[in-house]
Design a protein around this motif. Sequence first.
Motif, mmCIF file in Angstrom:
data_model
loop_
_atom_site.group_PDB
_atom_site.id
_atom_site.type_symbol
_atom_site.label_atom_id
_atom_site.label_comp_id
_atom_site.label_asym_id
_atom_site.label_seq_id
_atom_site.Cartn_x
_atom_site.Cartn_y
_atom_site.Cartn_z
ATOM 1 N N ARG A 103 -107.398 42.782 20.481
ATOM 2 C CA ARG A 103 -108.009 42.717 21.807
ATOM 3 C C ARG A 103 -109.523 42.523 21.722
ATOM 4 O O ARG A 103 -110.114 41.778 22.501
ATOM 5 N N ARG A 106 -110.214 38.845 20.711
ATOM 6 C CA ARG A 106 -109.934 37.951 21.833
ATOM 7 C C ARG A 106 -111.023 38.051 22.900
ATOM 8 O O ARG A 106 -111.488 37.035 23.430
ATOM 9 N N GLY A 107 -111.439 39.270 23.209
ATOM 10 C CA GLY A 107 -112.485 39.447 24.207
ATOM 11 C C GLY A 107 -113.812 38.865 23.759
ATOM 12 O O GLY A 107 -114.541 38.265 24.553
ATOM 13 N N GLY A 110 -113.558 35.029 23.788
ATOM 14 C CA GLY A 110 -113.503 34.606 25.181
ATOM 15 C C GLY A 110 -114.850 34.709 25.867
ATOM 16 O O GLY A 110 -115.195 33.868 26.715
ATOM 17 N N HIS A 111 -115.633 35.709 25.503
ATOM 18 C CA HIS A 111 -116.977 35.874 26.076
ATOM 19 C C HIS A 111 -117.876 34.709 25.694
ATOM 20 O O HIS A 111 -118.698 34.251 26.492
ATOM 21 N N GLY A 113 -116.890 31.643 25.224
ATOM 22 C CA GLY A 113 -116.504 30.521 26.069
ATOM 23 C C GLY A 113 -117.022 30.626 27.485
ATOM 24 O O GLY A 113 -117.350 29.620 28.116
ATOM 25 N N ALA A 191 -108.442 25.050 23.400
ATOM 26 C CA ALA A 191 -108.990 25.787 24.535
ATOM 27 C C ALA A 191 -109.458 27.145 24.040
ATOM 28 O O ALA A 191 -109.008 27.642 23.005
ATOM 29 N N ILE A 192 -110.351 27.778 24.775
ATOM 30 C CA ILE A 192 -110.956 29.017 24.299
ATOM 31 C C ILE A 192 -109.910 30.123 24.123
ATOM 32 O O ILE A 192 -110.008 30.926 23.190
ATOM 33 N N ASP A 193 -108.893 30.180 24.972
ATOM 34 C CA ASP A 193 -107.867 31.214 24.837
ATOM 35 C C ASP A 193 -107.068 31.043 23.545
ATOM 36 O O ASP A 193 -106.752 32.018 22.859
ATOM 37 N N GLU A 194 -106.729 29.796 23.227
ATOM 38 C CA GLU A 194 -106.001 29.520 21.993
ATOM 39 C C GLU A 194 -106.878 29.830 20.778
ATOM 40 O O GLU A 194 -106.411 30.395 19.783
ATOM 41 N N ALA A 196 -109.285 32.009 20.678
ATOM 42 C CA ALA A 196 -109.393 33.466 20.582
ATOM 43 C C ALA A 196 -108.161 34.069 19.904
ATOM 44 O O ALA A 196 -108.276 34.984 19.082
ATOM 45 N N ALA A 197 -106.984 33.547 20.233
ATOM 46 C CA ALA A 197 -105.753 34.048 19.619
ATOM 47 C C ALA A 197 -105.732 33.757 18.120
ATOM 48 O O ALA A 197 -105.328 34.609 17.310
#
Length: 224
Positions: A103, A106-107, A110-111, A113, A191-194, A196-197
């Motif tokens: 977590r 990822r956070g 994501g920040h 992005g 993408a930023i979510d991918e 981050a994962a």
Amino acid sequence: MTQATRATPARATRAQASRPRNAARRAELVAVASRLFRERGYHGVGMRAIAEAADIQAASLYHHFASKEELLLESIYVVDRDLVVDQLPILEGEGTYRERLERLVRGHVGHIGANRDAWWVAGRELRALSPGKLDEVQVYRRRYQHALGDFLTAGTAAGEFACEDPRLSALAVLDMINGPNEWWEPGGRLAIDELAARYAALALRLVGGDAPPRQARKRRSSVR
């Protein structure tokens, strides 16, 4: 009770209502300044240019920020204060050590992005701050680093990580997850979510959290 005393609650209510608006306006101005600092460099931008970009008078900008350095500090604080304040509770929250590290990563990514201009400024214009302001920023950076080191130490003791040197591992994780600030662009391959994962998976691998949990280390009793 005097009339002035009776009017106090109303004035207090108006003041409280104005605070979110003022905070939102300050955040907008910081975002404008961050974008200009990124495009032109801190020393290439003046308060008048920031005010023009924000479509306000220079006097109105000075009403919110006393100086350009204050704007720079607030821009850097988006990364080196707000991120830290949001992220640290994750380390003490619910879930396994692995889940919490995932977590956190990822956070963090994501920040990046969501705040690309502020991250650029925090990475390249830090030395434009006066020594006192620089010290304030470094306090948050060290807090984040030390908290992650303590977390990896505890996770290793619990058998979820395999860090021979948790302090060094914390620095390695932070170096890695700060990296997208240098190269990630919207519309790219990931993408930023991918992203981050994937970084979360890499971070777990780096600290040995991708292997089956080991038996928690037993504390040795001191023998004299």
